[in-house]
Design a protein around this motif. Sequence first.
Motif, short mmCIF file in Angstrom:
data_model
loop_
_atom_site.label_atom_id
_atom_site.label_comp_id
_atom_site.label_asym_id
_atom_site.label_seq_id
_atom_site.Cartn_x
_atom_site.Cartn_y
_atom_site.Cartn_z
N TRP A 55 0.77 -1.38 0.12
CA TRP A 55 0.16 -0.26 0.04
C TRP A 55 0.71 1.42 -0.10
CZ3 TRP A 55 -3.78 2.51 -1.34
CH2 TRP A 55 -4.37 3.55 -0.86
N GLU A 56 1.80 1.12 0.64
CA GLU A 56 2.83 2.52 0.75
C GLU A 56 3.61 2.69 -0.64
OE1 GLU A 56 7.53 3.18 2.55
OE2 GLU A 56 6.19 1.90 3.50
N LEU A 57 3.75 1.74 -1.40
CA LEU A 57 4.33 1.72 -2.84
C LEU A 57 3.51 2.13 -3.70
CD1 LEU A 57 6.73 1.39 -4.89
CD2 LEU A 57 6.05 -1.11 -5.07
N PHE A 58 1.81 1.64 -3.59
CA PHE A 58 0.94 1.99 -4.50
C PHE A 58 0.58 3.41 -4.23
CE2 PHE A 58 -3.41 1.88 -6.13
CZ PHE A 58 -3.43 0.98 -7.19
N GLN A 59 0.38 3.84 -3.00
CA GLN A 59 0.18 5.32 -2.64
C GLN A 59 1.01 6.30 -3.42
OE1 GLN A 59 -1.57 6.46 1.28
NE2 GLN A 59 -0.15 4.90 1.66
N ILE A 88 -12.24 7.36 -3.23
CA ILE A 88 -11.09 6.87 -4.11
C ILE A 88 -10.03 6.04 -3.21
CG2 ILE A 88 -9.15 7.41 -5.61
CD1 ILE A 88 -10.97 8.94 -7.28
N ARG A 89 -9.70 6.62 -1.95
CA ARG A 89 -8.72 6.10 -1.36
C ARG A 89 -9.03 4.56 -0.76
NH1 ARG A 89 -4.06 8.21 1.02
NH2 ARG A 89 -4.65 10.16 0.41
N GLU A 90 -10.30 4.57 -0.53
CA GLU A 90 -10.44 3.17 -0.08
C GLU A 90 -10.68 2.00 -1.15
OE1 GLU A 90 -14.55 1.00 1.97
OE2 GLU A 90 -14.29 3.18 1.96
N LEU A 91 -11.25 2.75 -2.41
CA LEU A 91 -11.05 1.70 -3.57
C LEU A 91 -9.73 1.48 -3.86
CD1 LEU A 91 -13.87 3.44 -5.56
CD2 LEU A 91 -13.81 1.23 -4.61
N ALA A 92 -8.79 2.35 -4.03
CA ALA A 92 -7.29 2.13 -4.25
C ALA A 92 -6.71 1.29 -3.46
CB ALA A 92 -6.38 3.42 -4.22
N HIS A 93 -7.04 1.28 -2.04
CA HIS A 93 -6.46 0.24 -1.29
C HIS A 93 -6.95 -1.15 -1.51
CE1 HIS A 93 -5.40 -1.60 2.64
NE2 HIS A 93 -4.75 -0.44 3.03
N GLU A 94 -8.22 -1.20 -1.93
CA GLU A 94 -8.78 -2.40 -2.64
C GLU A 94 -7.96 -2.94 -3.64
OE1 GLU A 94 -12.95 -4.49 -3.21
OE2 GLU A 94 -12.77 -2.38 -2.50
N LEU A 95 -7.68 -1.93 -4.73
CA LEU A 95 -7.17 -2.38 -6.05
C LEU A 95 -5.72 -2.83 -5.74
CD1 LEU A 95 -7.10 -2.68 -9.18
CD2 LEU A 95 -6.53 -0.16 -9.11
N ALA A 96 -5.04 -2.10 -4.87
CA ALA A 96 -3.73 -2.53 -4.31
C ALA A 96 -3.72 -4.02 -3.56
CB ALA A 96 -3.09 -1.73 -3.14
N ASP A 142 -14.38 -0.44 -11.84
CA ASP A 142 -14.10 -0.93 -13.20
C ASP A 142 -12.80 -1.72 -13.22
OD1 ASP A 142 -15.02 -1.95 -15.98
OD2 ASP A 142 -13.04 -0.78 -16.20
N ALA A 143 -11.68 -1.16 -12.62
CA ALA A 143 -10.29 -1.68 -12.68
C ALA A 143 -10.32 -2.77 -11.73
CB ALA A 143 -9.38 -0.61 -12.01
N ILE A 144 -11.01 -2.60 -10.47
CA ILE A 144 -11.00 -3.86 -9.42
C ILE A 144 -11.59 -5.09 -10.11
CG2 ILE A 144 -11.95 -4.51 -7.30
CD1 ILE A 144 -11.68 -1.45 -6.44
N GLU A 145 -12.80 -4.75 -10.83
CA GLU A 145 -13.45 -5.90 -11.26
C GLU A 145 -12.58 -6.50 -12.53
OE1 GLU A 145 -16.29 -7.51 -10.69
OE2 GLU A 145 -16.04 -6.19 -8.83
N VAL A 146 -11.89 -5.79 -13.19
CA VAL A 146 -11.15 -6.39 -14.49
C VAL A 146 -10.13 -7.49 -13.89
CG1 VAL A 146 -9.37 -5.68 -16.21
CG2 VAL A 146 -11.43 -4.58 -16.19
#
Length: 908
Positions: free
Chosen positions: A318-322, A336-344, A372-376
């Motif tokens: 998560w540190e690198l993704f952020q 978005i931050r919560e979704l980003a955490h999920e995508l990471a 959509d990115a998470i689903e893909v």
Amino acid sequence: MGNIFSISASCDTVITRCCDCVAGQAQFVCKLEENVEALKIALAELTDLRNDVIRRVKIAEDQQQLKRLDQVQGWLSRAETLINGAHLLIEQSPQEIKKLCVGGCFSMSPKSNLKFGKQITKMLRDVVDHKSKGVFDKVAEEEPTPLVTERPTEHTVGLESTFDKAWSILEAEQVGIVGLYGMGGVGKTTLLNKINNKFCEPPNRFHVVIWIVVSKGFYIGKIQDDIAKRVGIADGTWQDKTPEEKALNIFRVLKEKKFVLLLDDIWERVDLSKVGIPLPTQKNGSKLVFTTRSIKVCGQMEAQKKIEVRCLPEEKAWELFQEKVGEETLDSNPCIRELAHELAKECGGLPLALVTIARAMACKNKVEEWKDAIEVCRRSSASVFPEMGEEVYPLLKFSFDSLPNDMFRTCLLYCSLFSEDYPIDKEKLIDFWIGEGFLDGHGNTSLARNQGHQMIGSLLHACLLEEINEFRIKMHDVIRDMSLWIACECEEEKWRFFVQAGYQLTKLPEVQNWGSIRRMSLMKNRIENLVEAPNCRDLQTLFLNGNQLKVINNDFFQFMCGLKVLNLSGNRGIEELPVGISKLVSLECLDLSYTGIRQLPIELKALEKLKCLNLEYSESTIRIPRQLISTFSKLQVLRMFRCYSLGQEVEDNSECLVEELKCLNHLNVLTVNTTSALGLDSLLRTERLCSCTLAIQLLLVKDSKRLNILSLANMKSLEFLDLGKSESLEEVEMEWGGLGRMIKAQSHIETSVIASKHCFQSLREVFIYECSKLKDITWLILAPNLRQFNVVDCNNMEEIINKRKLSQVAELVETLTLFGKLESLFLQYLPELKSIYWDTLPFSCLKEIYVHRCPKLKRLPLNSNSAKENKISIRGEKEWWKELQWEDECALNDFLPCFTGIHFPSHV
């Protein structure tokens, strides 16, 4: 009586000796003129011998990359001292000779003449003696191999503990072989880089650290060649040796050393004995560290310790993704931050996937895009990527699928045609894309090239390509693997690649179905002859560059009527093209750079669709048949730098090539040479040709003493200027008025260009060499975006920027940050250079300063503020560095860590 006789005899001896002494002293005076003449002759002979030795040393250092012998340097230094001293005495000799009279037998100032005569005699003896010692069988030898070569590394997240573990294992005496394994993109190469650089730190008990990239499809010879270069045994006969002989030579050297061998990216067992590598043991103290994607390979390599390089834990991931997405995007919407955490989390902690996907999402500020990115990522099927499993390719393919359209995806896949880790030239790549028809500037070639650069920028931003420098890019090996999987193995009809680049092939491979292939790369192999004519009517791109081609059969291209891009560059052995090349009626891009082609065949007239023709850097001057170039009515790019000179047709009393170029209405890129004022004049009189010239090599005619640089002002796109080999050029002027003493007044030069003052906005690189009478290059102030300039072998160059000349055009400096974009400064063989600039400069972009044989340059335009923006690497002779003068002690301390000695003494 005896005593008296004895005394008398003793007196005779004394008197005789006194007479001899007087006579001997007189010789210094009587033979003064004769000795002066003899000294002049001996001095000339010593000077000639000194110059011959310097010439041999220069060839050894510059062309063979050798280091001069200490005894040779000592002889040269002593010779320089004697030559200077002899010159001084000879200059004083007329005054001393005037004091002689009666044919030189008497002196009006005997004490002065006697002293001077002794000096002349001693100098004559020393010069003759030193000349006799100046015969050397060899003047230089290979430099001692540096212990370790530092490698570039980036900021890493989460590798610290793995590195500490690996280093502690390496320090254990009982461990000789260590394997680092893990999936592609997990950071194995980065870890190996850090291990390599750790050996730069003292203390170090090893003799040499050797880094080698192995990669898939390796062959023993490449590893042997890389080791030989590193340990200094790759002499002129090396390539003639058999693999067995090479192995023996390598073994003979390494068995005497305590070495560290770092092998990156092993896919299968490397037989150390066949390479010639002694097995690392506790007894010899050597180490072998390798990286691989397979723990099975660790076993095959008999690794005593296996270290798994694992994916990052969730916190570090998560540190690198952020870090890569950026706070601005993460804060653009509360969700978005919560979704980003999920995508990471979907990236599974894989650093390469985290970085590529984060970059792909860095500009996405809509919640729907993140969902959509998470689903893909969740839908990606492991079965689609059997070789890499479910962890890698599906995640990376997300970035591929996230590209805006198929054009972007095709351009990315096209990069996989180049061999692994190959530095891809951006401009050449765009030429190929134009040839393939990927870039559509709606008829405007300039827009198409801009579109190409934008495409590269987007792929870089998505971390699907990596930037080497301003001019070159490359693909990460895992991204390339994924691209090749998609392009070669997927069943999608639109890709159909065949790539065997760097496979050491000696002939065309046997391909089951040539007809289905659209793009083929056989670059960097050992193919010498192309005889059989493969039936591949759908083939659009063929890479044969970097082979050993000598013969191409006339029928080879017979069944390639759909070919659009043909890359034959780097085949030095091929001297002519087959007439059968006329079959390539669809060809739009032909790259013949760095080949041995001597003449273009007239049959090329059949290539009416040709858009890009590259002839640069040929082995010899290429002859171009008249009325050939004008046939290519669709030509957009013509590269002739250092292969063909506009002076050639001038010698034939004709300006035919320029006249042909005028007919090319779509020409947008031109690189060219000229050796005559008339050739340059004919180019400058055509405004459209000026506007598309990107590079020009200007080799002035011998009687040209002055050049008004503003005669080139209309070349608005000029990026590279090569100015050299002019023994008569004394002045480069900046005259706003009557432009051109070398070239007649150019009435066509637009007043708007002159009014703009900074004429050379596009100029990025300048190379000036062998202009022996040129004293400064103040005109560089007209190039505000200059990135690099090299000045070499200019014997009378005293300063780079002249204060008086700069003051005469003071209005230019008001808005100009001198060298504000400069990245590299290269100065070599400038014996009279005293100044770059009289004051300090900020140099916000400067990365490198290289100074070699500039003994009078005692100051650099640097102070403590110059080092604040970025670290500047300074390379030069250690003796030169010691004599540099600084603004204060603080500036010296700031730049001391930036200096690297190049082991070439400065005083010759």
